[in-house]
Scaffold this active site. Structure first.
Site, PDB file in Angstrom:
ATOM      1  N   LEU A  64       0.689  -1.066   0.053  1.00 48.82           N
ATOM      2  CA  LEU A  64      -0.222  -0.262  -0.044  1.00 48.82           C
ATOM      3  C   LEU A  64       0.570   1.441   0.533  1.00 48.82           C
ATOM      4  O   LEU A  64       2.161   1.630   0.573  1.00 48.82           O
ATOM      5  CB  LEU A  64      -1.036  -0.035   1.236  1.00 48.82           C
ATOM      6  N   ASP A  65       0.240   2.366  -0.642  1.00 50.34           N
ATOM      7  CA  ASP A  65       1.203   3.627  -0.457  1.00 50.34           C
ATOM      8  C   ASP A  65       1.108   4.074   0.863  1.00 50.34           C
ATOM      9  O   ASP A  65       0.017   3.863   1.666  1.00 50.34           O
ATOM     10  CB  ASP A  65       0.661   4.571  -1.498  1.00 50.34           C
ATOM     11  N   LYS A  66       2.121   5.356   1.194  1.00 53.58           N
ATOM     12  CA  LYS A  66       2.122   5.876   2.448  1.00 53.58           C
ATOM     13  C   LYS A  66       1.402   5.828   3.120  1.00 53.58           C
ATOM     14  O   LYS A  66       0.457   6.131   3.967  1.00 53.58           O
ATOM     15  CB  LYS A  66       3.417   6.640   3.054  1.00 53.58           C
ATOM     16  N   THR A  68      -2.495   5.910   1.669  1.00 51.25           N
ATOM     17  CA  THR A  68      -3.697   4.601   2.199  1.00 51.25           C
ATOM     18  C   THR A  68      -3.000   3.426   3.853  1.00 51.25           C
ATOM     19  O   THR A  68      -2.290   3.029   3.787  1.00 51.25           O
ATOM     20  CB  THR A  68      -3.002   3.772   1.368  1.00 51.25           C
TER      21      THR A  68
END
Length: 240
Positions: A64-66, A68
């Protein structure tokens, strides 16, 4: 069952994640927003935090992106990691996301499909090409006060895919530091990995978890909508 020692260690790392499920093959965690996935710049990420809390080696099979938050699946062995990676490659693992935007979309539901291409300042953009193809299904519903919640099912797993898809329909994620307007005062980026469904070695699994932080995720309209929707897998998703 977790030992009291591990339970205490998990509480210590609550700023990184909470534990959703654990068995002999894998764990499921609920990542907090604004936490790196991998260790960067001398600070460890959520995978290392989970390893420290549980006292075992873990293997990532997606990320996951930071900004998110939400569900992450981590394998406990290279063998299980290989099996799960194959399931992701075959699109046999279904993931569902939530997002909130303060901009009205060009269409309330449908499909966003296009090639993903690197842009400037670490951003990505959609193109009409089929290289690095990203496919995203979505519904949106009004929350009142100019806000909309998006229920999202990505068919592919490209970098920034959902963030770019919502930007392309005119509804960037609230608080997104790259794709939303610079002047906003939201307490987080409002994208959350809500549900994951898969079958592993003959056993069916379905997990979901609510966001733990974010005032918009506690508003009356959001709570009512999510309760009405129920299991995301049962929605009549737009055709690919």
């Amino acid at each position: 069952m977790m030992s009291e020692y591990n339970s205490g260690k998990i509480s210590f790392y609550a700023d990184y994640f909470s534990l959703v499920f654990e068995n002999d093959d894998f764990i499921v965690i609920n990542k907090q927003a604004d936490i790196n996935f991998h260790s960067e710049d001398g600070e460890f990420g959520v995978v290392v935090a989970a390893e420290k809390a549980l006292g075992c080696k873990l293997y990532s099979v997606h990320r996951l992106d930071k900004m998110t938050s939400g569900i992450i699946l981590l394998a406990k062995s290279p063998q299980i990691a290989a099996q799960l990676t194959l399931l992701f490659t075959e699109h046999s693992i279904q993931k569902y996301y939530l997002a909130i935007s303060d901009k009205k979309p060009k269409k309330k539901q449908g499909l966003v499909k296009g090639g993903m291409e690197k842009s400037r300042r670490g951003m990505w953009k959609l193109t009409k090409q089929k290289d690095n193809l990203a496919i995203t299904q979505f519904f949106s519903r009004s929350l009142g006060d100019g806000l909309r919640v998006f229920l999202i099912k990505p068919q592919t797993g490209k970098t920034h895919q959902i963030r770019v898809a919502l930007k392309s329909v005119g509804s960037p994620v609230c608080g997104d530091p790259l794709y939303a307007e610079k002047l906003n005062h939201y307490d987080r980026g409002y994208l959350h990995a809500y549900q994951i469904d898969f079958t592993l070695n003959g056993d069916d699994y379905s997990f979901y978890c609510e966001p733990q932080k974010g005032h918009l995720f506690n508003c009356e309209g959001y709570v009512k909508t999510i309760n009405e929707v129920g299991n995301f897998a049962l929605l009549n998703w737009p055709k690919v």
